[in-house]
Scaffold this active site. Structure first.
Site, PDB file in Angstrom:
ATOM      1  N   LYS A  75      21.389  -9.241  13.848  1.00  0.00           N
ATOM      2  CA  LYS A  75      20.240 -10.424  14.473  1.00  0.00           C
ATOM      3  C   LYS A  75      21.376 -11.766  14.587  1.00  0.00           C
ATOM      4  O   LYS A  75      22.345 -11.682  13.788  1.00  0.00           O
ATOM      5  CB  LYS A  75      19.598 -10.308  13.973  1.00  0.00           C
ATOM      6  CG  LYS A  75      17.890 -10.686  14.992  1.00  0.00           C
ATOM      7  CD  LYS A  75      17.402 -10.143  15.212  1.00  0.00           C
ATOM      8  CE  LYS A  75      16.062 -10.082  15.775  1.00  0.00           C
ATOM      9  NZ  LYS A  75      15.041  -9.194  16.356  1.00  0.00           N
ATOM     10  N   GLY A  81      -0.231 -15.128  19.563  1.00  0.00           N
ATOM     11  CA  GLY A  81       0.343 -14.794  20.360  1.00  0.00           C
ATOM     12  C   GLY A  81       0.273 -14.224  21.685  1.00  0.00           C
ATOM     13  O   GLY A  81       0.420 -12.769  21.922  1.00  0.00           O
ATOM     14  N   HIS A  96       5.872 -13.115  25.829  1.00  0.00           N
ATOM     15  CA  HIS A  96       6.115 -11.153  26.406  1.00  0.00           C
ATOM     16  C   HIS A  96       5.414  -9.986  26.114  1.00  0.00           C
ATOM     17  O   HIS A  96       5.177 -10.039  26.852  1.00  0.00           O
ATOM     18  CB  HIS A  96       7.882 -11.723  26.062  1.00  0.00           C
ATOM     19  CG  HIS A  96       8.555 -12.570  27.710  1.00  0.00           C
ATOM     20  ND1 HIS A  96       8.994 -13.845  26.931  1.00  0.00           N
ATOM     21  CD2 HIS A  96       9.211 -12.216  28.636  1.00  0.00           C
ATOM     22  CE1 HIS A  96       9.727 -14.530  27.735  1.00  0.00           C
ATOM     23  NE2 HIS A  96       9.306 -13.692  28.114  1.00  0.00           N
ATOM     24  N   VAL A  97       5.796 -10.306  24.425  1.00  0.00           N
ATOM     25  CA  VAL A  97       4.479  -9.113  23.959  1.00  0.00           C
ATOM     26  C   VAL A  97       3.477  -8.492  24.071  1.00  0.00           C
ATOM     27  O   VAL A  97       2.443  -8.291  24.448  1.00  0.00           O
ATOM     28  CB  VAL A  97       5.620  -8.545  22.890  1.00  0.00           C
ATOM     29  CG1 VAL A  97       5.223  -7.581  22.028  1.00  0.00           C
ATOM     30  CG2 VAL A  97       7.090  -8.534  22.481  1.00  0.00           C
TER      31      VAL A  97
HETATM   32  P1  NAD Z   1       7.880 -14.967  23.457  1.00  0.00           P
HETATM   33  O1  NAD Z   1       8.115 -15.752  22.098  1.00  0.00           O
HETATM   34  O2  NAD Z   1       7.780 -14.287  24.846  1.00  0.00           O
HETATM   35  O3  NAD Z   1       6.684 -15.348  22.466  1.00  0.00           O
HETATM   36  C1  NAD Z   1       5.681 -15.548  21.868  1.00  0.00           C
HETATM   37  C2  NAD Z   1       4.671 -15.403  21.338  1.00  0.00           C
HETATM   38  O4  NAD Z   1       3.820 -16.448  19.773  1.00  0.00           O
HETATM   39  C3  NAD Z   1       4.710 -17.570  22.521  1.00  0.00           C
HETATM   40  O5  NAD Z   1       4.080 -17.910  23.599  1.00  0.00           O
HETATM   41  C4  NAD Z   1       4.387 -18.847  20.916  1.00  0.00           C
HETATM   42  O6  NAD Z   1       4.003 -19.815  21.866  1.00  0.00           O
HETATM   43  C5  NAD Z   1       3.190 -18.225  20.289  1.00  0.00           C
HETATM   44  N1  NAD Z   1       3.418 -18.587  18.964  1.00  0.00           N
HETATM   45  C6  NAD Z   1       4.618 -19.034  18.029  1.00  0.00           C
HETATM   46  N2  NAD Z   1       3.563 -19.032  16.736  1.00  0.00           N
HETATM   47  C7  NAD Z   1       2.599 -18.913  16.744  1.00  0.00           C
HETATM   48  C8  NAD Z   1       0.924 -18.750  15.688  1.00  0.00           C
HETATM   49  N3  NAD Z   1       1.749 -19.399  15.004  1.00  0.00           N
HETATM   50  N4  NAD Z   1       0.058 -18.540  16.889  1.00  0.00           N
HETATM   51  C9  NAD Z   1      -0.062 -18.260  17.454  1.00  0.00           C
HETATM   52  N5  NAD Z   1       0.860 -18.238  18.906  1.00  0.00           N
HETATM   53  C10 NAD Z   1       2.628 -18.582  18.240  1.00  0.00           C
HETATM   54  O7  NAD Z   1       8.649 -14.201  22.266  1.00  0.00           O
HETATM   55  P2  NAD Z   1       7.891 -11.857  22.393  1.00  0.00           P
HETATM   56  O8  NAD Z   1       9.056 -11.396  22.946  1.00  0.00           O
HETATM   57  O9  NAD Z   1       6.425 -11.796  23.013  1.00  0.00           O
HETATM   58  O10 NAD Z   1       7.915 -11.617  20.630  1.00  0.00           O
HETATM   59  C11 NAD Z   1       6.505 -11.722  20.318  1.00  0.00           C
HETATM   60  C12 NAD Z   1       7.086 -11.349  18.770  1.00  0.00           C
HETATM   61  O11 NAD Z   1       7.779  -9.665  19.378  1.00  0.00           O
HETATM   62  C13 NAD Z   1       8.248 -11.844  18.021  1.00  0.00           C
HETATM   63  O12 NAD Z   1       8.135 -11.523  16.681  1.00  0.00           O
HETATM   64  C14 NAD Z   1       9.357 -10.587  17.962  1.00  0.00           C
HETATM   65  O13 NAD Z   1      10.662 -10.701  17.362  1.00  0.00           O
HETATM   66  C15 NAD Z   1       8.611  -9.321  18.221  1.00  0.00           C
HETATM   67  N6  NAD Z   1       9.708  -7.956  18.864  1.00  0.00           N
HETATM   68  C16 NAD Z   1       9.854  -8.708  20.181  1.00  0.00           C
HETATM   69  C17 NAD Z   1      10.748  -7.776  21.270  1.00  0.00           C
HETATM   70  C18 NAD Z   1      10.756  -7.738  22.732  1.00  0.00           C
HETATM   71  O14 NAD Z   1      10.703  -7.232  23.832  1.00  0.00           O
HETATM   72  N7  NAD Z   1      10.627  -8.996  23.572  1.00  0.00           N
HETATM   73  C19 NAD Z   1      10.526  -6.897  20.361  1.00  0.00           C
HETATM   74  C20 NAD Z   1      10.373  -5.979  18.954  1.00  0.00           C
HETATM   75  C21 NAD Z   1      10.316  -7.297  18.318  1.00  0.00           C
END
Ligand code: NAD
Length: 349
Positions: free
Chosen positions: A79, A179, A182-183
């Site tokens: 990472k 949150g 994206h996910v």
């Molecule tokens: P992202 O940045 O698109 O979304 C994260 C969201 O969480 C944002 O909208 C942000 O404003 C919000 N956020 C941050 N801190 C917060 C809090 N304390 N309370 C409420 N909301 C909060 O990221 P993503 O790609 O959606 O990833 C989300 C999680 O999933 C991360 O931990 C990431 O490592 C994990 N993940 C993502 C993927 C992927 O394919 N994108 C794959 C595996 C794991």
């Protein structure tokens, strides 16, 4: 400037890279390359210090090794983090400098997107290195992994609900999702289609608002999400949010979501959840859809094939839940054993 960082965490290689011209401050952590090159996204976040960034990247890279292993992929775990605010400090120069930093690892680390980075950013990084996964369709890649991650979590949630309540449908269940990025939003769409109720939060109100407008979700403040009377709590923001104090407060009897490193202390908090009969779907098992999607690039990307493999997350989770019940041990302990056994057996052969 590239500097080795010594750690006592069993990582194969940890390096700090700085480029004063662009402002890049970054760490690449390679936890293991036993099963293959270390694949893992690059997170851009305004960490308060280099130490905080280091802690995050060490944990995230370790989880990537276990994620690849438990999912049966021939990939190691790595990472990267970039210290900075992605909304104000990201620039093409910084991304290119990061690309050169990735290139310096000569293929032992393959980068991809994570929190704070986008598929467009990967195109810029790829100008400097070929070791980039999840590039756009136009560049021959599998594009944004988030929809597949969300789909995998959705399949994993169905398996979790089936195990906990012997229910085949999510209709009528309430999900508290932390949150709406994206996910989180991708998952919310799947759950909404099944007739589940949604309560959501985000530190950026416009992200939560979108779920309210398009999916009829109820929005609460980030401070209130734990107090929601939900059936399933789904962490989809950043990690480390689950700890003793939080577990005391939590109303939901199931935790299943996409964030990496959800438990502040994987074993201690996992045991606590187990003792309280809260069913926890280990994060690196349920959120593996994205890495499965990128891995599928290696033999000519076909979305349907990646989707079928991602759906198997449900089987892996069910196996972990059953073993946890049989052995009366927490789900993180069972998942870790499965992941470590595969890595250790590969080392021996
Ligand atoms: P992202 O940045 O698109 O979304 C994260 C969201 O969480 C944002 O909208 C942000 O404003 C919000 N956020 C941050 N801190 C917060 C809090 N304390 N309370 C409420 N909301 C909060 O990221 P993503 O790609 O959606 O990833 C989300 C999680 O999933 C991360 O931990 C990431 O490592 C994990 N993940 C993502 C993927 C992927 O394919 N994108 C794959 C595996 C794991």
């Amino acid at each position: 400037m590239i500097q080795k960082i010594e750690t006592e965490t069993g990582h194969e290689e940890v390096v700090y890279g700085e480029d004063p011209a662009s402002g890049l401050k970054s760490i690449i952590a390679i936890h293991s390359t036993v099963l293959g090159p270390a694949l893992g996204g690059v997170r851009m976040w305004p960490y308060a210090s280099k130490e905080e960034a280091l802690r995050d990247v060490l944990r995230l890279s370790r989880a990537m090794s276990y994620k690849a292993s438990v999912s049966g992929l021939d990939l190691g775990g790595g990472k990267a983090v970039i210290i900075g605010d992605p909304r104000s400090e990201k620039s093409p120069g910084l991304l290119k400098a990061f690309g050169r930093f990735v290139a310096s690892r000569e293929g032992r680390y393959i980068t991809a997107k994570d929190v704070g980075t986008t598929t467009d950013d990967l195109e810029i990084i790829a100008q400097e290195t070929k070791f980039v996964g999840g590039r756009s369709y136009a560049s021959g890649g599998s594009d944004d992994p988030s929809p597949m991650t969300a789909y995998g979590i959705y399949e994993g949630i169905k398996a979790t609900v089936r195990f906990k309540w012997q229910k085949e449908s999510l209709k009528g269940l309430t999900f508290a999702i932390q949150g709406m990025g994206h996910v989180g939003y991708g998952l919310a769409k799947h759950l909404h289609q099944e007739g589940a109720g949604l309560v959501v939060c985000d530190i950026h109100p416009e992200n939560a608002k979108r779920a309210e407008t398009t999916l009829g979700a109820t929005v609460v403040s980030p401070e209130k999400i734990l107090d929601v009377e939900a059936d399933v709590f789904s962490p989809c923001a950043l990690g480390g949010g689950i700890h003793a104090g939080m577990i005391e407060r939590l109303k939901a009897p199931v935790i299943a979501g996409g964030a990496n490193n959800q438990l502040l202390d994987e074993m201690r908090d996992g045991d606590l959840l187990h003792d309280k009969n809260i069913l926890y779907a280990p994060d690196y098992v349920i959120n593996a859809g994205g890495i499965i999607n990128i891995f599928a690039e290696l033999d000519g990307y076909q979305e349907e094939k990646a989707r079928r493999k991602t759906a198997k997350i449900a089987e892996t989770l069910t196996k972990i839940f059953e073993e946890s019940r049989r052995e009366n041990r927490s789900t993180p302990r069972i998942a870790l054993k499965i992941a470590e056994d595969r890595i250790n057996n590969t080392k021996k052969n």
